[in-house]
Design an enzyme around this catalytic site. Structure first.
Site, short mmCIF file in Angstrom:
data_model
loop_
_atom_site.label_atom_id
_atom_site.label_comp_id
_atom_site.label_asym_id
_atom_site.label_seq_id
_atom_site.Cartn_x
_atom_site.Cartn_y
_atom_site.Cartn_z
N THR A 31 0.81 -1.21 0.00
CA THR A 31 0.00 0.00 0.00
C THR A 31 0.84 1.27 0.00
OG1 THR A 31 -0.17 -0.12 2.41
CG2 THR A 31 -1.94 -1.12 1.14
N CYS A 32 2.13 1.17 0.40
CA CYS A 32 2.99 2.35 0.33
C CYS A 32 3.19 2.80 -1.11
CB CYS A 32 4.36 2.05 0.94
SG CYS A 32 4.36 2.06 2.73
N PHE A 33 3.15 1.81 -2.03
CA PHE A 33 3.48 2.11 -3.42
C PHE A 33 2.29 1.88 -4.35
CE2 PHE A 33 7.00 -0.25 -1.31
CZ PHE A 33 7.75 0.85 -0.92
N PHE A 85 3.35 -4.24 3.59
CA PHE A 85 4.19 -3.17 3.08
C PHE A 85 5.51 -3.75 2.60
CE2 PHE A 85 1.13 -0.91 5.43
CZ PHE A 85 1.10 0.38 4.95
#
Length: 720
Positions: free
Chosen positions: A686-688, A717
């Site tokens: 979800t960070c990217f 992550f």
């Protein structure tokens, strides 16, 4: 007593109240009272005066009255009475001052509620004699009419001045009703013993009840361990499920086998043993009169909320004002999302105060909506929060048939959740989501009142089916639902801190890092050291107390640093929405409930997707084509859950998918990454905004595991 030959209701000489439609002299202030004290006093008010901002209690129309339109006859002067027929009854109406023949009036009169009953005349009953009948378990005496013989059927109705018989008493939720005959020798007010449901109980004989008559009483339901095990709510999420206890409350239980089947991350062995998923805590909102406080300068100086072990937390399985019980919650939780939404709407309908009992009129100025709304909403008594609300923007003539309410909720949410207001901040991980600003009190001394208002707004929007345009970080949704919070939830607040803490588990000697049980906070440029536990600055972290240190970090970063703000937010929310009603949903579904299903443009989504790994420069790869074919076939709910799985939220930027952001605030487009090393389930970062897809052998296989993954929230992550 019933009377078989009473064919018409008694029309007493009561004067019908009336108000002229076209009479400007009718005072609006007489029909309501202002919470905030902004209404003008006195019986008259100039029509040109505009009511100031505030919340106004509007009187309701009595249920036992109905309204009629009548025209003033010729020759009738103000102050004179004239006769009208209402439901076949003659009533006298007084012509108001300022009205003349031809004007139309609204008159109210008692609503006729005549219910007829049919009964057969028993044997040996003669004309003029009375006989007994039972109406809704109540005894009524009926007189046999003239010319009627035994065996014939007669119709009768109850007198208008007597209330209709009460329906049979219903058992309270999670209780069982029993009926017993009062033994001989028992006097009113005297207890007597009996066996009910295999247990000895004492029952007190009610007043005016004699031996031989039947009475009813209820006892809490007692279930065996085998029966208790049949009632549980599994969410297919993170291994945590709700199970029914002997107290008929739902308790959190962690099931490792369920977690494995749900596709959760497998337990990872560390040099310091620590199961991230099992170390879970649930916030407990404390009663105002039992707030905890620590005598030392710690992170929990004075609180209305605390963390407890997830297994110690329990919620009620009944809701006052409804017939909800543990069986309903268990059954509804297994239904589809849309079916659960419809069930929730029906429960809200039961809890909502009927329009006949009054409603709330909320008046605000658009240019100062935040201050006006806070003052108005905070002035409303808790018991009135479930009334129907009508909204008005002062100076903007509009009839609130739903559009004004939508505009109000949209505007107030954009204001109160705006970082410029100082109450909330953009998430450091996903700037589509908001988190509570721990320093909100520095920017606004009334910040706790605003958080209480925000909770009431979220609760009222949910109850009224209004969509709020802002998204929150996942831990806040868990707090709203009383869901277990684990170290993994730090990913959604600060993924760098999360990774650093997890890495400590694999150090040979954590003591070499010279860490202490403290955190350092930056409060508007001023550095402050906060103890995580009493005397934390004097305690060094080592491998032995590392689990305690991780728990303390989790508790502080996900709640204690915002405990005052969070407690007010939850208090406001629960003043509208009973917590047990949310037990049928999971923490991702609550986001969809509050913010609605996004309007997803598939063409825009595909046009702004990047392809990496095995899919680099291969947008026509068969797995890519299968992916988009599968997603196009999804329902809106499933598409929203796919977005939650990959980006952390179901929200889409107003400008479209081309403006999705990563945790660094830069544009990070939705990315399909082909990875031969990923097996079975796809993996999300979800960070990217990236999803790693296995190289599936068929479209059916891809569809199966993608559908399972978005339902099980097996996201994570990655580090790049």
């Amino acid at each position: 007593m019933g009377n078989s030959d009473s064919s018409t209701a008694s029309a007493n000489a009561t004067l019908a109240s009336s108000s002229a439609i076209n009479s400007p002299s009718t005072s609006a202030s007489a029909a309501h009272s202002a919470y905030s004290g902004n209404s003008a006093t006195g019986g008259s008010q100039s029509a040109s005066m505009v009511a100031p901002p505030g919340a106004y209690k509007m009187a309701g129309q009595p249920r036992n009255h109905q309204r009629f339109y009548v025209t003033i006859p010729r020759g009738v002067r103000p102050g004179q009475h004239f006769a009208v027929l209402v439901n076949g009854q003659q009533m006298m109406v007084r012509c108001p001052e300022g009205n003349r023949p031809g004007d139309r009036l609204i008159v109210t009169s008692p609503r006729t509620q005549v219910q007829q009953y049919v009964v057969t005349v028993p044997n040996n009953v003669r004309a003029g004699e009375q006989f007994r009948v039972m109406i809704n378990t109540q005894e009524v005496m009926v007189t046999c009419p003239r010319g009627v013989k035994p065996g014939q059927r007669v119709t009768f109705q109850l007198p208008q001045n007597e209330p209709p018989p009460r329906p049979p008493q219903q058992a309270a939720p999670n209780h069982q009703m029993f009926e017993v005959t009062v033994p001989e020798g028992v006097k009113p007010g005297t207890p007597f013993a009996l066996i009910a449901n295999g247990q000895r109980v004492m029952v007190t004989c009610p007043p005016n009840v004699r031996p031989g008559q039947k009475i009813r009483f209820q006892l809490p339901i007692q279930l065996s361990n085998e029966q208790l095990q049949a009632f549980s709510v599994s969410y297919d999420k993170d291994g945590w499920m709700r199970c029914l206890g002997n107290d008929l409350k739902f308790h959190w239980v962690y099931n490792k086998s369920t977690a494995a089947n749900d596709g959760c991350k497998p337990y990872q062995e560390h040099k310091t043993p620590f199961d991230i998923d099992m170390h879970a805590f649930v916030r407990e909102v404390l009663p105002i009169n039992s707030q905890e406080s620590w005598s030392r300068g710690s992170a929990i100086a004075k609180q209305k909320i605390r963390y407890i072990d997830a297994t110690q937390y329990a919620i009620e399985t009944s809701v006052k004002g409804t017939q909800v019980n543990y069986q309903d919650l268990n059954s509804v939780a297994q239904k589809s999302f849309q079916e659960k939404v419809e069930w929730l709407k029906s429960q809200f309908s039961s809890l909502r105060t009927p329009w006949d009992e009054g409603h709330i009129k909320l008046k605000v100025r658009r240019q100062s909506i935040l201050q006006d709304a806070m003052d108005a909403i905070e002035s409303i008594e808790e018991g009135d929060m479930r009334k129907v609300f009508r909204f008005e923007f002062i100076g903007e003539p509009a009839l609130d048939a739903g559009g004004v309410a939508r505009e109000f909720f949209s505007c107030i949410c954009e204001q109160i959740f705006n970082p410029d207001c100082g109450l909330f901040l953009y998430s450091a991980v996903n700037q589509m989501c908001m988190q509570i600003n721990p320093n909100s009190g520095i920017a606004n001394e009334d910040h706790l009142r605003y958080f209480h208002t925000a909770g009431r707004i979220l609760g009222k929007a949910l109850m009224d089916g209004q969509i709020t345009p802002v998204h929150l970080v996942q831990p806040l949704y868990k707090h709203l639902m009383g869901w277990p919070v684990t170290l993994r939830d730090l990913e959604h607040i600060d993924d760098q801190v999360y990774r650093n803490l997890v890495e400590l588990l694999d150090f040979d000697d954590v003591g070499m890092l010279f860490l202490e049980f403290v955190v350092t906070e930056d409060k508007l440029g001023v550095t402050e050291t906060v103890d995580l536990i009493p005397d934390g600055s004097e305690i060094t972290v080592d491998n032995k107390n590392l689990p305690e240190y991780l728990d303390a970090q989790l508790k502080y970063r996900t709640m204690y640093r915002i405990s005052n703000q969070l407690s007010e937010l939850l208090r406001g929310f629960y003043e509208v929405v009973p917590e047990p009603l949310l037990a049928v949903f999971d923490f991702q579904e609550i986001e969809l409930l509050l913010h609605g299903l996004p309007n997803i443009d598939m063409d825009d989504w595909m046009a702004h997707t990047e392809y990496t790994g095995e899919f680099a420069n291969q947008s026509s790869h068969k797995v890519v084509q299968w992916f988009w074919d599968t997603v196009r076939g999804f329902e809106q709910e499933q598409k929203a859950k796919l977005l939650q799985f990959v980006t952390g939220t179901s929200g889409v930027p107003i400008q479209g998918f081309g403006y999705l952001q990563g945790n660094d605030g830069n544009v990070r487009k939705f990315t399909l990454h082909g990875d031969k090393n990923v097996k079975v389930f796809p993996r999300a970062h979800t960070c990217f905004n990236r999803i790693d897809m296995p190289i599936y052998k068929s479209k059916a296989e891809l569809s199966k595991y993608l559908t399972m993954a978005i339902s099980m929230e097996s996201s994570g992550f990655g580090i790049e």
